[in-house]
Design an enzyme around this catalytic site. Structure first.
Site, PDB file in Angstrom:
ATOM      1  N   PHE A  46       0.777  -1.224  -0.063  1.00 40.30           N
ATOM      2  CA  PHE A  46      -0.067  -0.012  -0.025  1.00 40.30           C
ATOM      3  C   PHE A  46       1.156   1.265   0.055  1.00 40.30           C
ATOM      4  O   PHE A  46       0.598   2.266  -0.734  1.00 40.30           O
ATOM      5  CB  PHE A  46      -1.114   0.050   1.287  1.00 40.30           C
ATOM      6  N   LYS A  83       4.581   1.705  -0.673  1.00 43.15           N
ATOM      7  CA  LYS A  83       5.872   1.040  -1.229  1.00 43.15           C
ATOM      8  C   LYS A  83       6.814   1.769  -0.841  1.00 43.15           C
ATOM      9  O   LYS A  83       7.905   1.042  -0.670  1.00 43.15           O
ATOM     10  CB  LYS A  83       5.505   0.798  -2.930  1.00 43.15           C
ATOM     11  N   ASN A 100      -3.474  -7.763  -9.030  1.00 41.76           N
ATOM     12  CA  ASN A 100      -2.416  -6.685  -9.242  1.00 41.76           C
ATOM     13  C   ASN A 100      -1.081  -7.543  -9.740  1.00 41.76           C
ATOM     14  O   ASN A 100      -0.909  -8.667  -9.409  1.00 41.76           O
ATOM     15  CB  ASN A 100      -2.170  -5.855  -7.928  1.00 41.76           C
ATOM     16  N   PHE A 103       6.953  -5.119  -7.801  1.00 46.63           N
ATOM     17  CA  PHE A 103       7.808  -4.113  -7.076  1.00 46.63           C
ATOM     18  C   PHE A 103       8.221  -2.886  -7.601  1.00 46.63           C
ATOM     19  O   PHE A 103       9.470  -2.743  -7.690  1.00 46.63           O
ATOM     20  CB  PHE A 103       9.209  -4.992  -6.720  1.00 46.63           C
ATOM     21  N   ASN A 141       9.266  -4.512   4.420  1.00 51.87           N
ATOM     22  CA  ASN A 141       9.078  -5.742   3.461  1.00 51.87           C
ATOM     23  C   ASN A 141      10.229  -5.580   2.584  1.00 51.87           C
ATOM     24  O   ASN A 141      10.200  -4.854   1.684  1.00 51.87           O
ATOM     25  CB  ASN A 141       7.776  -5.610   3.082  1.00 51.87           C
ATOM     26  N   ASN A 158       4.483 -11.395  -8.941  1.00 48.56           N
ATOM     27  CA  ASN A 158       4.742 -10.691 -10.179  1.00 48.56           C
ATOM     28  C   ASN A 158       6.309 -10.379 -10.469  1.00 48.56           C
ATOM     29  O   ASN A 158       6.517  -9.568 -11.298  1.00 48.56           O
ATOM     30  CB  ASN A 158       3.989  -9.396  -9.790  1.00 48.56           C
ATOM     31  N   THR A 159       7.266 -10.904  -9.870  1.00 47.27           N
ATOM     32  CA  THR A 159       8.840 -10.930 -10.220  1.00 47.27           C
ATOM     33  C   THR A 159       8.825 -12.223 -10.683  1.00 47.27           C
ATOM     34  O   THR A 159       8.781 -13.366  -9.889  1.00 47.27           O
ATOM     35  CB  THR A 159       9.561 -10.643  -8.929  1.00 47.27           C
ATOM     36  N   LYS A 185       7.235 -14.084   4.518  1.00 48.43           N
ATOM     37  CA  LYS A 185       5.903 -13.938   3.885  1.00 48.43           C
ATOM     38  C   LYS A 185       5.702 -15.008   3.061  1.00 48.43           C
ATOM     39  O   LYS A 185       6.318 -14.744   2.081  1.00 48.43           O
ATOM     40  CB  LYS A 185       5.468 -12.367   3.473  1.00 48.43           C
ATOM     41  N   THR A 197      -1.247 -14.603   4.514  1.00 45.44           N
ATOM     42  CA  THR A 197      -0.483 -14.919   3.207  1.00 45.44           C
ATOM     43  C   THR A 197      -0.634 -13.685   2.347  1.00 45.44           C
ATOM     44  O   THR A 197      -1.213 -12.658   2.450  1.00 45.44           O
ATOM     45  CB  THR A 197      -1.288 -15.920   2.281  1.00 45.44           C
ATOM     46  N   ASN A 198       0.096 -14.089   1.178  1.00 43.81           N
ATOM     47  CA  ASN A 198       0.445 -12.936   0.123  1.00 43.81           C
ATOM     48  C   ASN A 198      -1.125 -13.285  -0.814  1.00 43.81           C
ATOM     49  O   ASN A 198      -1.848 -13.936  -0.652  1.00 43.81           O
ATOM     50  CB  ASN A 198       1.723 -13.038  -0.785  1.00 43.81           C
ATOM     51  N   THR A 199      -0.896 -12.550  -2.025  1.00 44.07           N
ATOM     52  CA  THR A 199      -1.991 -12.765  -3.237  1.00 44.07           C
ATOM     53  C   THR A 199      -1.764 -14.365  -3.787  1.00 44.07           C
ATOM     54  O   THR A 199      -0.958 -14.923  -3.731  1.00 44.07           O
ATOM     55  CB  THR A 199      -1.963 -11.789  -4.234  1.00 44.07           C
ATOM     56  N   GLY A 248      -8.087 -10.017  -1.661  1.00 47.79           N
ATOM     57  CA  GLY A 248      -9.461  -9.681  -1.227  1.00 47.79           C
ATOM     58  C   GLY A 248     -10.213 -11.056  -0.712  1.00 47.79           C
ATOM     59  O   GLY A 248      -9.928 -12.024  -0.557  1.00 47.79           O
ATOM     60  N   TYR A 283      -5.313  -4.968   3.306  1.00 50.37           N
ATOM     61  CA  TYR A 283      -5.062  -4.370   2.252  1.00 50.37           C
ATOM     62  C   TYR A 283      -6.423  -4.016   1.312  1.00 50.37           C
ATOM     63  O   TYR A 283      -7.099  -3.001   1.315  1.00 50.37           O
ATOM     64  CB  TYR A 283      -3.945  -4.915   1.375  1.00 50.37           C
ATOM     65  N   THR A 284      -6.843  -5.306   0.644  1.00 46.99           N
ATOM     66  CA  THR A 284      -8.208  -5.124  -0.117  1.00 46.99           C
ATOM     67  C   THR A 284      -9.320  -4.607   0.647  1.00 46.99           C
ATOM     68  O   THR A 284     -10.374  -3.892   0.206  1.00 46.99           O
ATOM     69  CB  THR A 284      -8.142  -6.324  -1.006  1.00 46.99           C
TER      70      THR A 284
END
Ligand SMILES: Cc1cc2nc3c(=O)[nH]c(=O)nc-3n(C[C@H](O)[C@H](O)[C@H](O)COP(=O)(O)O)c2cc1C
Length: 343
Positions: A69, A71, A116, A120, A147, A185-186, A221, A249-251, A273, A323-324
């Site tokens: 949120f 970064k 998303n 990063f 993080n 996403n990486t 994480k 957890t993460n997404t 979410g 977050y969501t």
């Protein structure tokens, strides 16, 4: 109030709205006469009995803001004034990087979810460290988690040096660290969740950590997509490397049971979410039960109500993050959860 504004926000690109809102919040907090007082009196949580000490840190309440949120650690004070018990900044990488091409953040209102693939995007650890130094000089009481991740251009074999760079640079200005190896996403990042590379990163960071007179809690994480066997490995790794805990957890990369039309649901990236809520709770419960509550767990994923937060705590989490749910429900959600917890 948020119920009235939300439909307007939801007409515009989610990433643009995000920066529009947080920039104005910061301006109002920092520059507007009595802005801070207005934010605090409207949102901040002044409820006694929510304080909690976890991994040696005293949290004023157990509801934190999840990573991604803020970064670059730009909005910490203003976000703290909304009532969060702690703010996790990042993911930050050693060098600045632009992230993936836009658009890279999508709303799935039918599922109260987001997808998303930010990748990063951040201004690099030096910029964050300098900002947090100023913040900590002025507000040493705000609990900040750092993080940390690796740059896209850094091959996995050299990942450990990226984590060390971020760790060293942020050591004096954060209260705890989170090693993020779970972002989808990486490219290749999640391969670092495998036993050997993960042990190498965590052991190296711990060696560094214990060279100092004081050490910082290091958490890991994890993704919600890990199998039970991989979760067993995680329990073993926590014991072996003696890190302070897990963020679960993460997404997710899963797209099961979505009400959203396929073309939108199939956007690449991590889903967050409501659809991730149950799996994230399952992971928390598994880790907590299988390890015999051997380490603290921060529960995150699909918390959109006080009941959702309670479920995470009942499953074995000692703190939660949003977050969501914060996007869908607004800042009132923090106080709503806190009130329910104190009851
Ligand atoms: C737009 C967006 C960006 C995110 N960026 C990060 C990130 O940089 N690092 C990280 O560890 N998690 C990141 N996350 C994951 C969240 O911290 C959280 O773990 C996940 O979204 C599940 O919680 P939620 O359902 O409450 O959103 C991001 C999530 C979103 C929606």
């Amino acid at each position: 109030m948020y119920r009235i504004i939300k439909p307007i926000f939801f007409k515009f690109d989610p990433e643009n709205v995000h920066y529009f809102v947080v920039k104005r919040l910061k301006w109002f907090n920092d520059k507007f006469p009595l802005g801070k007082t207005i934010i605090r009196s409207s949102f901040d949580v002044h409820i006694k009995g929510l304080e909690k000490e976890v991994f040696g840190i005293k949290f004023r309440n157990p509801v934190g803001l999840a990573a991604g949120f803020d970064k670059n650690g730009e909005y910490v004070e203003a976000l703290n004034n909304l009532g969060f018990g702690f703010i996790e900044v990042g993911t930050v990488t050693p060098m600045p990087q632009p992230g993936n091409d836009k658009p890279r953040m999508f709303r799935l209102p039918n599922d109260e979810a987001l997808i998303n693939r930010m990748g990063f995007n951040n201004k690099g650890v030096d910029v964050m460290a300098e900002r947090l130094r100023i913040l900590k000089d002025n507000h040493p009481d705000i609990i900040v988690g750092g993080n940390i991740g690796k740059n896209k251009a850094t091959p996995n074999e050299d990942a450990v040096s990226d984590y060390i760079k971020c760790f060293d640079r942020l050591f004096d200005v954060v209260d705890y660290f989170v090693v993020n190896v779970s972002s989808p996403n990486t490219p290749g990042l999640r391969e670092l969740q495998e036993k050997e590379p993960l042990k190498k990163i965590l052991n190296t960071l711990q060696l560094r950590n214990h060279k100092n007179d004081i050490s910082r809690p290091i958490l890991l994480k994890i993704a919600p997509d890990l199998t039970d066997v991989q979760l067993d490995d995680i329990i073993e790794i926590v014991a072996e490397t003696k890190i302070s805990g897990i963020i679960a957890t993460n997404t997710t990369i899963s797209r099961e049971n979505l009400a959203t039309e396929k073309i939108l649901a199939d956007e690449m990236g991590g889903l967050s979410g409501k659809p991730v809520k149950d799996r994230s709770t399952e992971v928390i419960k598994y880790l907590s039960e299988k390890s015999n509550k051997a380490f603290p767990i921060i529960g995150v994923g699909g918390i959109h109500s006080a009941q959702d937060a309670k479920e995470k705590l009942d499953a074995g989490a000692c703190l939660v993050q949003l977050y969501t749910g914060f996007i869908y429900e607004g800042p009132g959600l923090i106080k709503e959860i806190c009130k329910a917890l104190v009851k």
